[in-house]
Design a protein around this motif. Structure first.
Motif, PDB file in Angstrom:
ATOM      1  N   UNK A  33       0.840  -1.206   0.000  1.00  0.00           N
ATOM      2  CA  UNK A  33       0.000   0.000   0.000  1.00  0.00           C
ATOM      3  C   UNK A  33       0.872   1.253   0.000  1.00  0.00           C
ATOM      4  N   UNK A  34       1.924   1.226   0.800  1.00  0.00           N
ATOM      5  CA  UNK A  34       2.833   2.376   0.850  1.00  0.00           C
ATOM      6  C   UNK A  34       3.475   2.618  -0.517  1.00  0.00           C
ATOM      7  N   UNK A  35       3.899   1.546  -1.170  1.00  0.00           N
ATOM      8  CA  UNK A  35       4.520   1.687  -2.482  1.00  0.00           C
ATOM      9  C   UNK A  35       3.558   2.210  -3.531  1.00  0.00           C
ATOM     10  N   UNK A  36       2.332   1.668  -3.548  1.00  0.00           N
ATOM     11  CA  UNK A  36       1.345   2.086  -4.549  1.00  0.00           C
ATOM     12  C   UNK A  36       0.895   3.524  -4.343  1.00  0.00           C
ATOM     13  N   UNK A  37       0.753   3.939  -3.090  1.00  0.00           N
ATOM     14  CA  UNK A  37       0.216   5.285  -2.825  1.00  0.00           C
ATOM     15  C   UNK A  37       1.287   6.361  -2.855  1.00  0.00           C
ATOM     16  N   UNK A  41       1.065   6.798  -7.325  1.00  0.00           N
ATOM     17  CA  UNK A  41      -0.112   7.635  -7.525  1.00  0.00           C
ATOM     18  C   UNK A  41      -1.464   7.014  -7.268  1.00  0.00           C
ATOM     19  N   UNK A  42      -1.545   5.912  -6.529  1.00  0.00           N
ATOM     20  CA  UNK A  42      -2.839   5.300  -6.243  1.00  0.00           C
ATOM     21  C   UNK A  42      -3.347   5.763  -4.880  1.00  0.00           C
ATOM     22  N   UNK A  43      -4.659   5.964  -4.790  1.00  0.00           N
ATOM     23  CA  UNK A  43      -5.260   6.345  -3.521  1.00  0.00           C
ATOM     24  C   UNK A  43      -5.420   5.115  -2.634  1.00  0.00           C
ATOM     25  N   UNK A  44      -5.067   5.207  -1.350  1.00  0.00           N
ATOM     26  CA  UNK A  44      -5.230   4.048  -0.460  1.00  0.00           C
ATOM     27  C   UNK A  44      -6.681   3.599  -0.399  1.00  0.00           C
ATOM     28  N   UNK A  45      -6.875   2.293  -0.369  1.00  0.00           N
ATOM     29  CA  UNK A  45      -8.224   1.744  -0.280  1.00  0.00           C
ATOM     30  C   UNK A  45      -8.761   1.802   1.142  1.00  0.00           C
ATOM     31  N   UNK A  46      -9.874   1.130   1.353  1.00  0.00           N
ATOM     32  CA  UNK A  46     -10.520   1.119   2.667  1.00  0.00           C
ATOM     33  C   UNK A  46      -9.909   0.053   3.565  1.00  0.00           C
ATOM     34  N   UNK A  47      -9.673   0.401   4.795  1.00  0.00           N
ATOM     35  CA  UNK A  47      -9.213  -0.582   5.786  1.00  0.00           C
ATOM     36  C   UNK A  47     -10.438  -1.335   6.314  1.00  0.00           C
ATOM     37  N   UNK A 293      -3.905  -9.086  11.571  1.00  0.00           N
ATOM     38  CA  UNK A 293      -2.845  -8.394  10.830  1.00  0.00           C
ATOM     39  C   UNK A 293      -2.870  -8.795   9.359  1.00  0.00           C
ATOM     40  N   UNK A 294      -3.095 -10.088   9.097  1.00  0.00           N
ATOM     41  CA  UNK A 294      -3.154 -10.562   7.709  1.00  0.00           C
ATOM     42  C   UNK A 294      -4.302  -9.907   6.949  1.00  0.00           C
ATOM     43  N   UNK A 295      -5.482  -9.887   7.568  1.00  0.00           N
ATOM     44  CA  UNK A 295      -6.643  -9.277   6.930  1.00  0.00           C
ATOM     45  C   UNK A 295      -6.403  -7.792   6.702  1.00  0.00           C
ATOM     46  N   UNK A 296      -5.821  -7.122   7.688  1.00  0.00           N
ATOM     47  CA  UNK A 296      -5.537  -5.693   7.569  1.00  0.00           C
ATOM     48  C   UNK A 296      -4.652  -5.402   6.356  1.00  0.00           C
ATOM     49  N   UNK A 297      -3.515  -6.076   6.262  1.00  0.00           N
ATOM     50  CA  UNK A 297      -2.570  -5.776   5.196  1.00  0.00           C
ATOM     51  C   UNK A 297      -3.023  -6.218   3.822  1.00  0.00           C
ATOM     52  N   UNK A 298      -3.439  -7.488   3.712  1.00  0.00           N
ATOM     53  CA  UNK A 298      -3.790  -8.041   2.411  1.00  0.00           C
ATOM     54  C   UNK A 298      -5.054  -7.401   1.848  1.00  0.00           C
ATOM     55  N   UNK A 299      -6.082  -7.273   2.682  1.00  0.00           N
ATOM     56  CA  UNK A 299      -7.338  -6.684   2.205  1.00  0.00           C
ATOM     57  C   UNK A 299      -7.151  -5.224   1.818  1.00  0.00           C
ATOM     58  N   UNK A 300      -6.365  -4.494   2.577  1.00  0.00           N
ATOM     59  CA  UNK A 300      -6.085  -3.090   2.273  1.00  0.00           C
ATOM     60  C   UNK A 300      -5.338  -2.966   0.949  1.00  0.00           C
ATOM     61  N   UNK A 305      -5.568  -1.524  -4.947  1.00  0.00           N
ATOM     62  CA  UNK A 305      -5.325  -1.774  -6.370  1.00  0.00           C
ATOM     63  C   UNK A 305      -6.634  -1.827  -7.153  1.00  0.00           C
ATOM     64  N   UNK A 306      -7.613  -2.550  -6.613  1.00  0.00           N
ATOM     65  CA  UNK A 306      -8.874  -2.738  -7.338  1.00  0.00           C
ATOM     66  C   UNK A 306      -9.597  -1.411  -7.534  1.00  0.00           C
ATOM     67  N   UNK A 307      -9.610  -0.561  -6.527  1.00  0.00           N
ATOM     68  CA  UNK A 307     -10.300   0.729  -6.647  1.00  0.00           C
ATOM     69  C   UNK A 307      -9.670   1.612  -7.721  1.00  0.00           C
ATOM     70  N   UNK A 308      -8.385   1.428  -7.949  1.00  0.00           N
ATOM     71  CA  UNK A 308      -7.726   2.219  -8.966  1.00  0.00           C
ATOM     72  C   UNK A 308      -8.123   1.842 -10.379  1.00  0.00           C
ATOM     73  N   UNK A 309      -8.587   0.603 -10.552  1.00  0.00           N
ATOM     74  CA  UNK A 309      -8.945   0.115 -11.898  1.00  0.00           C
ATOM     75  C   UNK A 309     -10.318  -0.557 -11.887  1.00  0.00           C
ATOM     76  N   UNK A 310     -11.215  -0.015 -11.085  1.00  0.00           N
ATOM     77  CA  UNK A 310     -12.504  -0.674 -10.887  1.00  0.00           C
ATOM     78  C   UNK A 310     -13.316  -0.775 -12.169  1.00  0.00           C
ATOM     79  N   UNK A 311     -13.289   0.230 -13.031  1.00  0.00           N
ATOM     80  CA  UNK A 311     -14.109   0.199 -14.239  1.00  0.00           C
ATOM     81  C   UNK A 311     -13.634  -0.857 -15.241  1.00  0.00           C
ATOM     82  N   UNK A 312     -12.347  -0.887 -15.631  1.00  0.00           N
ATOM     83  CA  UNK A 312     -11.914  -1.957 -16.541  1.00  0.00           C
ATOM     84  C   UNK A 312     -12.060  -3.342 -15.935  1.00  0.00           C
ATOM     85  N   UNK A 313     -11.803  -3.467 -14.627  1.00  0.00           N
ATOM     86  CA  UNK A 313     -11.981  -4.766 -13.971  1.00  0.00           C
ATOM     87  C   UNK A 313     -13.445  -5.184 -14.037  1.00  0.00           C
TER      88      UNK A 313
END
Length: 435
Positions: A33-37, A41-47, A293-300, A305-313
């Motif tokens: 998440x830190x790398x993508x945001x 240029x990606x906006x962080x998703x929902x925790x 911790x796993x749910x926090x990191x992986x789901x976030x 990523x998905x929110x950044x490309x939600x329309x094509x996905x």
């Protein structure tokens, strides 16, 4: 160019998490998440705060039951069932581990009965690999049917707005996964060689076991916990749109689960006279913290990523999944194989799948695809590195339970694949009838 870098960061974080193992999966998710945001240029998703809070409350209740001796009591009942009917070990072993997982919401209770399964199997001249593989797989798929597992709670939270209530989800998942386990047990018992080599029997060593005393507190804690689960299911049924016994709904379902589970924990601690400071030392608490911790990191990471490309996905997935629904099960299968968590897989993929299928409160015709495919998040057996799988290999002193040379050629792969295939097929048959 940017898309390629973003995908590289996503996959790199997942790969790093797999290598680190345990809570490392969540740590790597936060790094992704830190790398993508920060750099791409990606906006962080929902925790996923709701899921994390529910996991915490459930773990509090289960940890209290474990400290009171309740899990030992459940295991002792399982042992008696296995020893009283040794000839049917291939059927009883998965039933026992499935039931323990259903009640406890974790497959780690399986460790306690693996030595018993080995002993009973050897006593009946049966290869321990048969009941062991069935038992481990049943404990994993049982997570998708447990009323208190993080995966079921997360899935229910996603599907509630689309007419799939918590009780309906359980009414679909419990029979389909249980019948899938029994069908697989029948196939293994009937068509695979089960007889154990006599030479191996003579060379085997005896597994020593220590039996813990079961006191009144243990039985009381189990009673309180089971009554609490029943209360959760009944309340969720009463406030569901299909039943509507309670109106207006003052305490929503997620809040009710948290409140009920904390109440269960409080009652067990008080009535069993436990020292609450000792709860953090239980194995259940440690496993639950790791799950959070796993749910926090992986789901976030996944939501970012998905929110950044939600329309094509959405465009691509809606076309493929509506025409080939089984592809969702395949996607969940391969994702859980890497993430090693039913809850993390559910939280990471299901929200984007719902959007991709165009599911809304007004358009729910495809929601059965999501429910039917749910069991496929249990592919934790594919890579032979999961703790209960490794434990089964180590406890089988006959050598019949093997990992193999080519990663996938181990004793658990075919039974596990069979259980998931049958559970998904049965789900596609039952889900449209109940939803």
């Amino acid at each position: 160019m940017v898309l390629g870098l973003q995908i590289a960061v996503l996959l790199g974080a997942i790969y790093l998490g797999v290598r680190l193992g345990g809570m490392g999966i969540g740590f790597a998710g936060g790094l992704g998440v830190a790398g993508l945001s920060l750099f791409l240029g990606m906006r962080p998703g929902n925790i996923p705060w709701d899921v994390i809070l529910i996991i915490m409350s459930v773990i509090g209740a289960i940890s209290s039951m474990q400290l009171a001796g309740g899990l030992d009591y459940l295991v002792s009942i399982a042992e008696k069932a296995l020893r009283r009917n040794p000839k049917h070990i291939n059927y009883l072993a998965p039933l026992v581990t499935y039931t323990l997982t259903l009640l406890a919401g974790t497959g780690h209770t399986t460790f306690s009965v693996l030595p018993v399964i080995v002993e009973v199997a050897k006593g009946q001249n049966i290869r321990p690999s048969r009941p062991l593989s069935l038992a481990v797989v049943a404990s994993q798929v049982g997570i998708t049917a447990s009323p208190v597992s993080a995966a079921v709670i997360a899935m229910s939270a996603f599907l509630e707005p689309f007419g799939v209530s918590y009780p309906i989800l359980l009414a679909i998942c419990i029979p389909t996964t249980l019948i899938a386990c029994l069908i697989t047990a029948f196939l293994v018992n009937t068509f695979l060689p089960n007889q154990l080599n006599n030479d191996i029997i003579s060379a085997q060593t005896t597994i020593s076991r220590t039996h813990k005393e079961i006191g009144k507190s243990a039985k009381l804690s189990v009673l309180i916990f089971i009554l609490g689960i029943v209360a959760v299911v009944l309340y969720a049924t009463a406030i569901s749109k299909n039943v509507g016994w309670i109106k207006p709904v003052v305490l929503p379902r997620n809040d009710a689960i948290i409140a009920f589970m904390l109440t269960i924990a409080a009652l067990i601690v008080m009535m069993c006279k436990l020292n609450a400071n000792h709860l953090v030392q239980t194995s259940t608490f440690k496993a639950g913290l790791s799950a959070c911790v796993c749910v926090l990191g992986v789901a976030w990471l996944g939501d970012t990523f998905v929110r950044g490309y939600i329309e094509p996905i959405k465009d691509i997935a809606s076309t493929w999944l509506t025409h080939y629904p089984f592809l969702l099960a395949a996607g969940l299968f391969f994702t859980s194989m890497l993430l090693y968590s039913q809850a993390a897989t559910t939280k990471a993929l299901i929200p984007s799948v719902i959007v991709a299928l165009g599911i809304t409160p007004e358009h729910t015709e495809h929601v059965h695809i999501v429910v039917a495919s749910f069991a496929a998040v249990s592919a934790l057996f594919v890579l032979p590195t999961y703790p209960t799988l490794l434990g089964a290999v180590q406890m089988d002193d006959t050598g019949s339970t093997r990992i193999g040379k080519y990663i996938f050629d181990h004793s658990f792969f075919l039974p596990g694949l069979s259980v998931i295939v049958f559970a998904v097929v049965l789900g596609f048959g039952l889900a449209p009838l109940l939803i």
